[in-house]
Design a protein around this motif. Structure first.
Motif, PDB file in Angstrom:
ATOM      1  N   ASP A  98      22.845  12.101  38.146  1.00 27.26           N
ATOM      2  CA  ASP A  98      24.157  11.465  38.147  1.00 27.26           C
ATOM      3  C   ASP A  98      24.094   9.985  38.469  1.00 27.26           C
ATOM      4  O   ASP A  98      25.073   9.284  38.300  1.00 27.26           O
ATOM      5  CB  ASP A  98      25.082  12.155  39.142  1.00 27.26           C
ATOM      6  CG  ASP A  98      25.310  13.614  38.797  1.00 27.26           C
ATOM      7  OD1 ASP A  98      25.579  14.388  39.729  1.00 27.26           O
ATOM      8  OD2 ASP A  98      25.220  13.976  37.608  1.00 27.26           O
ATOM      9  N   VAL A  99      22.972   9.505  38.994  1.00 28.63           N
ATOM     10  CA  VAL A  99      22.837   8.118  39.423  1.00 28.63           C
ATOM     11  C   VAL A  99      21.612   7.508  38.752  1.00 28.63           C
ATOM     12  O   VAL A  99      20.554   8.121  38.710  1.00 28.63           O
ATOM     13  CB  VAL A  99      22.694   8.029  40.964  1.00 28.63           C
ATOM     14  CG1 VAL A  99      22.469   6.600  41.405  1.00 28.63           C
ATOM     15  CG2 VAL A  99      23.909   8.606  41.648  1.00 28.63           C
ATOM     16  N   HIS A 159      26.960   2.849  43.585  1.00 27.83           N
ATOM     17  CA  HIS A 159      26.556   3.662  44.735  1.00 27.83           C
ATOM     18  C   HIS A 159      25.855   2.826  45.798  1.00 27.83           C
ATOM     19  O   HIS A 159      26.075   3.037  46.986  1.00 27.83           O
ATOM     20  CB  HIS A 159      25.644   4.804  44.291  1.00 27.83           C
ATOM     21  CG  HIS A 159      26.355   5.829  43.469  1.00 27.83           C
ATOM     22  ND1 HIS A 159      27.043   6.875  44.003  1.00 27.83           N
ATOM     23  CD2 HIS A 159      26.500   5.932  42.123  1.00 27.83           C
ATOM     24  CE1 HIS A 159      27.578   7.602  43.044  1.00 27.83           C
ATOM     25  NE2 HIS A 159      27.270   7.044  41.889  1.00 27.83           N
ATOM     26  N   SER A 218      26.636   5.174  38.752  1.00 30.37           N
ATOM     27  CA  SER A 218      26.796   6.439  38.045  1.00 30.37           C
ATOM     28  C   SER A 218      26.127   6.310  36.691  1.00 30.37           C
ATOM     29  O   SER A 218      26.254   5.286  36.012  1.00 30.37           O
ATOM     30  CB  SER A 218      28.276   6.765  37.862  1.00 30.37           C
ATOM     31  OG  SER A 218      28.873   6.985  39.109  1.00 30.37           O
ATOM     32  N   SER A 277      26.742   7.490  33.888  1.00 30.43           N
ATOM     33  CA  SER A 277      27.645   7.276  32.758  1.00 30.43           C
ATOM     34  C   SER A 277      28.084   5.826  32.621  1.00 30.43           C
ATOM     35  O   SER A 277      28.554   5.418  31.556  1.00 30.43           O
ATOM     36  CB  SER A 277      28.874   8.178  32.896  1.00 30.43           C
ATOM     37  OG  SER A 277      29.549   7.902  34.105  1.00 30.43           O
ATOM     38  N   ASP A 278      27.899   5.020  33.668  1.00 29.46           N
ATOM     39  CA  ASP A 278      28.334   3.625  33.647  1.00 29.46           C
ATOM     40  C   ASP A 278      27.200   2.629  33.395  1.00 29.46           C
ATOM     41  O   ASP A 278      27.461   1.449  33.177  1.00 29.46           O
ATOM     42  CB  ASP A 278      29.010   3.263  34.982  1.00 29.46           C
ATOM     43  CG  ASP A 278      30.255   4.074  35.244  1.00 29.46           C
ATOM     44  OD1 ASP A 278      30.940   4.435  34.271  1.00 29.46           O
ATOM     45  OD2 ASP A 278      30.546   4.344  36.427  1.00 29.46           O
ATOM     46  N   THR A 279      25.957   3.071  33.416  1.00 27.46           N
ATOM     47  CA  THR A 279      24.849   2.121  33.350  1.00 27.46           C
ATOM     48  C   THR A 279      24.737   1.427  32.000  1.00 27.46           C
ATOM     49  O   THR A 279      24.460   0.232  31.948  1.00 27.46           O
ATOM     50  CB  THR A 279      23.510   2.784  33.709  1.00 27.46           C
ATOM     51  OG1 THR A 279      23.304   3.915  32.864  1.00 27.46           O
ATOM     52  CG2 THR A 279      23.481   3.200  35.158  1.00 27.46           C
ATOM     53  N   GLN A 312      31.191   2.711  38.660  1.00 27.76           N
ATOM     54  CA  GLN A 312      31.082   3.121  40.063  1.00 27.76           C
ATOM     55  C   GLN A 312      29.707   2.742  40.615  1.00 27.76           C
ATOM     56  O   GLN A 312      28.681   3.180  40.105  1.00 27.76           O
ATOM     57  CB  GLN A 312      31.290   4.623  40.204  1.00 27.76           C
ATOM     58  CG  GLN A 312      31.220   5.105  41.628  1.00 27.76           C
ATOM     59  CD  GLN A 312      31.384   6.609  41.742  1.00 27.76           C
ATOM     60  OE1 GLN A 312      31.434   7.323  40.766  1.00 27.76           O
ATOM     61  NE2 GLN A 312      31.447   7.079  42.971  1.00 27.76           N
ATOM     62  N   VAL A 370      25.494  14.627  44.758  1.00 32.07           N
ATOM     63  CA  VAL A 370      24.974  13.519  43.978  1.00 32.07           C
ATOM     64  C   VAL A 370      23.544  13.847  43.570  1.00 32.07           C
ATOM     65  O   VAL A 370      22.609  13.586  44.302  1.00 32.07           O
ATOM     66  CB  VAL A 370      25.008  12.194  44.783  1.00 32.07           C
ATOM     67  CG1 VAL A 370      24.457  11.055  43.947  1.00 32.07           C
ATOM     68  CG2 VAL A 370      26.412  11.888  45.243  1.00 32.07           C
TER      69      VAL A 370
END
Length: 150
Positions: free
Chosen positions: A60-61, A89, A111, A113-115, A87, A56
């Motif tokens: 990525d976050v 975390h 993640s 990509s999801d923000t 996703q 991670v």
């Protein structure tokens, strides 16, 4: 005949990837099992830290700021809400350090990509009778070291 404890330790050693060959060279006894458990306890945190930090990366976050949260909301409820769009975390809801009461805002690590989808979907959405404010969190400025501000 091997006891269940010995097979459990052997399985744990296989997962840790260390000292497995020791058991193939010697006959497991209670002493060797105890030593193996001690070695695993010492080494396992080091193995987990290395692999999790590699898997991670900070790229990525991303962290989202979530404002106007209901004071009764808890981490599980916020995690469940944000899990509908990506996703999650971690979830941290801020509390007053003196009273221990929630302050009505927090941070959700998701993640990267999801923000964008989370901000688009959840910003200005009603959650437990409050309208959420969701945006990408800003970096907190570092505090100056004590003694340097004269």
């Amino acid at each position: 005949m091997k006891s269940p404890q010995v097979s459990t330790v052997i399985t744990a050693l296989v997962f840790s990837g260390l000292a497995f060959f020791i058991f193939s060279l010697i006959e497991p006894t209670q002493t060797t099992v105890a030593i193996a458990i001690f070695i695993i306890a010492l080494v396992s945190p080091l193995i987990g830290t290395t692999s999790s930090s590699e898997s991670v990366a900070s790229d990525d976050v991303k962290t989202l700021y979530v404002g106007n949260l209901p004071y009764r909301a808890n981490e599980a409820a916020v995690r469940e809400l944000f899990s509908t769009v990506g996703q999650v975390h971690s979830v941290r809801l801020m509390k007053d350090k003196h009273t221990g009461k929630r302050r009505g805002f927090g941070f959700v690590e998701m993640s990267a990509s999801d923000t964008d989808k989370a901000v688009e979907t959840l910003n200005d959405q009603e959650f437990q009778q409050r309208t959420l404010k969701v945006r990408e969190a800003k970096e907190r400025p570092e505090k100056e070291a004590e003694g340097e501000t004269e």
